[in-house]
Design a protein around this motif. Structure first.
Motif, short mmCIF file in Angstrom:
data_model
loop_
_atom_site.label_atom_id
_atom_site.label_comp_id
_atom_site.label_asym_id
_atom_site.label_seq_id
_atom_site.Cartn_x
_atom_site.Cartn_y
_atom_site.Cartn_z
N ILE A 170 -7.59 -13.91 20.24
CA ILE A 170 -7.19 -13.59 20.93
C ILE A 170 -8.02 -11.74 20.90
O ILE A 170 -8.21 -11.05 22.26
CB ILE A 170 -5.82 -12.89 20.47
N PHE A 171 -7.91 -11.76 19.11
CA PHE A 171 -8.90 -9.96 19.33
C PHE A 171 -10.05 -10.37 19.88
O PHE A 171 -10.36 -9.21 20.66
CB PHE A 171 -9.44 -9.71 18.01
N TRP A 172 -10.66 -11.15 19.52
CA TRP A 172 -12.28 -11.89 20.04
C TRP A 172 -12.41 -11.52 21.29
O TRP A 172 -13.59 -10.82 21.97
CB TRP A 172 -12.84 -12.82 19.12
N VAL A 173 -11.46 -12.38 21.85
CA VAL A 173 -11.77 -12.54 23.48
C VAL A 173 -11.65 -12.05 23.74
O VAL A 173 -11.97 -10.95 24.96
CB VAL A 173 -10.75 -13.88 24.16
N LYS A 174 -10.56 -10.51 23.27
CA LYS A 174 -11.11 -9.74 23.92
C LYS A 174 -11.80 -8.56 23.76
O LYS A 174 -12.32 -7.15 24.78
CB LYS A 174 -9.42 -8.51 23.56
N GLN A 175 -12.50 -8.17 22.15
CA GLN A 175 -13.74 -7.45 22.49
C GLN A 175 -14.31 -7.87 23.78
O GLN A 175 -15.35 -7.58 23.65
CB GLN A 175 -13.83 -7.90 21.06
N ILE A 176 -15.08 -9.44 23.25
CA ILE A 176 -16.23 -10.18 24.31
C ILE A 176 -15.36 -9.50 25.29
O ILE A 176 -17.19 -8.76 26.76
CB ILE A 176 -16.54 -11.53 24.46
N ASN A 177 -14.40 -9.61 26.36
CA ASN A 177 -13.98 -9.46 28.02
C ASN A 177 -14.88 -9.40 28.93
O ASN A 177 -15.72 -8.25 29.64
CB ASN A 177 -14.12 -7.44 27.87
N ALA A 178 -15.51 -11.43 28.62
CA ALA A 178 -16.10 -11.35 30.32
C ALA A 178 -15.41 -11.43 31.49
O ALA A 178 -14.23 -11.72 31.20
CB ALA A 178 -16.13 -13.22 29.57
N PRO A 179 -16.43 -11.30 32.24
CA PRO A 179 -16.05 -11.62 33.20
C PRO A 179 -14.70 -12.66 33.81
O PRO A 179 -15.43 -13.78 35.48
CB PRO A 179 -16.40 -10.91 34.37
N LEU A 180 -14.25 -13.62 33.81
CA LEU A 180 -13.69 -14.53 33.95
C LEU A 180 -12.33 -15.07 34.45
O LEU A 180 -11.87 -13.86 33.81
CB LEU A 180 -13.87 -15.90 32.76
#
Length: 304
Positions: A170-180
């Motif tokens: 969860i933390f990693w996905v939020k940090q990447i913040n890809a426009p998906l």
């Protein structure tokens, strides 16, 4: 029915569906590994779910980008799937479905601890620290009753590794913040998880299923492949766009209770009265942890 009540009914229905799916998933996992090696179940689940997700993506005409940021986000999301679920499936050999759900109820507490101690993105109030302590004491009480209940330290360790993987994702996905969009993110993560599960083949080839399993195993297969991997995912992303995070987090209180009831009714799982008391203490601790957020959310809602 008024136009205002209709969205409320839809939201409530989706919320109830999510709780029921999450509460039933531990039992489905336990059933699915009754006759088939857990890693084969995991591999088949993710390949089946990937095919379904790709089909849904095609029907919805949603994109599945393969740029560097998107690929990185898929890998981060897969840590929640192949990473966390791998240890959950291994834990299914050591714990009842109800206790698996109970332990996963600790995930928001672990997330708060990581945010406070490691990432420095969250400050925990004294009531949250107290709630954590009470929940841990309740878990220790359940563990102390292991002579009468199916509580194994190996299973508990595997579940907490799973929780850390889930929170890290969860933390990693939020940090990447890809426009998906949610469906693209989930599909990409499922595909990565399916491909990663191929790495298990050299270690599990000798356990390849050679016959059609029984009804329980098939039901567990189908449920985790469709409801747990697809339906719950869509419900979750739909809800977090429309509800406060604290409202969605209530599922962590309701899910273990329902899972314990389902395990007792459908899988004849025995939980002693001492363990029931320990479980009640754990749930009280989790409620204490969320209490301040729920009060603030309630006040904010009535100040509008």
């Amino acid at each position: 029915m008024s136009s205002h009540s209709s969205p409320l009914v839809v939201t409530t229905s989706i919320y109830v569906l999510l709780v029921l799916v999450w509460a039933t998933t531990p039992l489905a996992i336990v059933w699915s590994v009754e006759e088939v090696h857990p890693m084969w179940v995991l591999l088949i689940r993710y390949f089946g779910a990937s095919i379904i997700a790709l089909f849904i993506l095609k029907v919805r005409n949603d994109p599945l980008p393969f740029d560097q940021i998107s690929l990185k986000s898929y890998v981060a999301g897969s840590l929640n799937l192949i990473g966390a679920q791998l240890f959950i499936y291994l834990a299914a050999n050591y714990l009842t479905s109800g206790l698996m759900a109970l332990l996963f109820g600790f995930s928001p507490l672990v997330a708060g601890l990581i945010g406070h101690v490691i990432l420095k993105t969250q400050r925990l109030a004294w009531l949250q620290w107290l709630g954590m302590a009470v929940a841990v004491l309740g878990l220790v009480y359940v563990f102390a009753d292991s002579a009468d209940s199916k509580v194994n330290p190996i299973g508990i360790g595997l579940m907490f590794i799973s929780i850390v993987s889930y929170i890290s994702s969860i933390f990693w996905v939020k940090q990447i913040n890809a426009p998906l969009n949610p469906m693209s993110q989930a599909t990409g993560s499922l595909v990565v998880s399916a491909l990663a599960s191929l790495g298990l083949l050299p270690f599990i080839w000798q356990h390849v299923p050679t016959q059609i399993p029984g009804t329980h195993t098939i039901v567990g297969f189908v449920f985790t492949m469709t409801m747990s991997s697809i339906v719950a995912m869509l419900c979750y992303f739909w809800l977090i766009k429309r509800l406060n995070a604290s409202t969605v987090s209530l599922t962590n209180v309701m899910t273990p209770i329902i899972a314990l009831i389902l395990g007792a009714l459908l899988n004849h799982e025995h939980i002693s009265m001492n363990a029931v008391f320990g479980i009640a203490v754990v749930m009280f601790g989790i409620v204490m942890y969320f209490w301040k957020e729920w009060i603030l959310m309630y006040k904010a809602k009535h100040m509008r």
